[in-house]
Design an enzyme around this catalytic site. Structure first.
Site, short mmCIF file in Angstrom:
data_model
loop_
_atom_site.label_atom_id
_atom_site.label_comp_id
_atom_site.label_asym_id
_atom_site.label_seq_id
_atom_site.Cartn_x
_atom_site.Cartn_y
_atom_site.Cartn_z
N LYS A 7 -0.19 -25.89 19.59
CA LYS A 7 -0.11 -27.35 19.59
C LYS A 7 1.20 -27.74 20.27
O LYS A 7 2.18 -28.10 19.63
CB LYS A 7 -0.20 -27.90 18.16
CG LYS A 7 -0.42 -29.40 18.10
CD LYS A 7 -0.62 -29.85 16.65
CE LYS A 7 -0.70 -31.36 16.58
NZ LYS A 7 -0.72 -31.84 15.19
N ILE A 62 -3.90 -27.44 12.32
CA ILE A 62 -4.34 -26.40 13.24
C ILE A 62 -4.72 -25.13 12.46
O ILE A 62 -5.50 -24.32 12.94
CB ILE A 62 -3.33 -26.11 14.37
CG1 ILE A 62 -1.96 -25.71 13.85
CG2 ILE A 62 -3.25 -27.29 15.31
CD1 ILE A 62 -0.96 -25.30 14.94
N GLU A 63 -4.20 -24.98 11.25
CA GLU A 63 -4.60 -23.85 10.40
C GLU A 63 -6.10 -23.92 10.11
O GLU A 63 -6.80 -22.90 10.13
CB GLU A 63 -3.82 -23.88 9.09
CG GLU A 63 -2.34 -23.56 9.21
CD GLU A 63 -1.45 -24.76 9.55
OE1 GLU A 63 -0.23 -24.62 9.39
OE2 GLU A 63 -1.95 -25.81 10.00
N GLU A 88 -2.17 -39.30 16.12
CA GLU A 88 -2.81 -38.06 16.58
C GLU A 88 -4.33 -38.09 16.44
O GLU A 88 -5.01 -37.20 16.92
CB GLU A 88 -2.27 -36.86 15.78
CG GLU A 88 -0.80 -36.61 15.96
CD GLU A 88 -0.32 -35.43 15.13
OE1 GLU A 88 0.09 -34.42 15.73
OE2 GLU A 88 -0.38 -35.52 13.88
#
Length: 124
Positions: A102, A76-77, A25
């Site tokens: 996401k 993503i937090e 990623e």
């Protein structure tokens, strides 16, 4: 001071970011659509029809893209929290709700999203 009931909603900001905990990623940006609700007092803008009396939608969108292009977090937090902090730098935005999507992050799940709400009262 209570939150205003007026809000500006930006839905589906087409952002991309390098975000994730796995090595695969971390190599290239992926789509992370972002939704925002900006809680602010819109009475002056509604009365005057003057763009200077409201929040610059394009500027908000540029802030989101800039954070996504530079942060590269694992979570993503973290991305959502950083966007919220940056947007609350504008004192006219009394609170913000940020949703970071996401899609495809987990096999068999269409979308995973984090939604957080932050206010000026919490902003350092």
């Amino acid at each position: 001071m209570s939150e205003p009931t007026d809000c500006i909603v930006l839905r589906g900001i087409a952002a991309e970011a390098i975000v994730g905990v796995y090595d695969f990623e971390r190599h290239q940006p992926r789509p992370v659509p972002i939704d925002l609700t900006l809680w602010c007092d819109l009475r002056a803008a509604a009365a005057s029809d003057d763009v200077a009396e409201t929040i610059d939608y394009d500027g908000v969108t540029q802030t989101v893209h800039q954070v996504c292009a530079t942060l590269q977090p694992a979570l993503i937090e973290t991305l959502a929290g950083t966007i919220a902090t940056r947007l609350l730098g504008d004192a006219r935005i009394r609170a913000v709700t940020v949703t970071v999507h996401k899609p495809g992050a987990v096999a068999g799940v269409e979308d995973i999203a984090v939604r957080l709400h932050r206010s000026q009262a919490e902003h350092p």
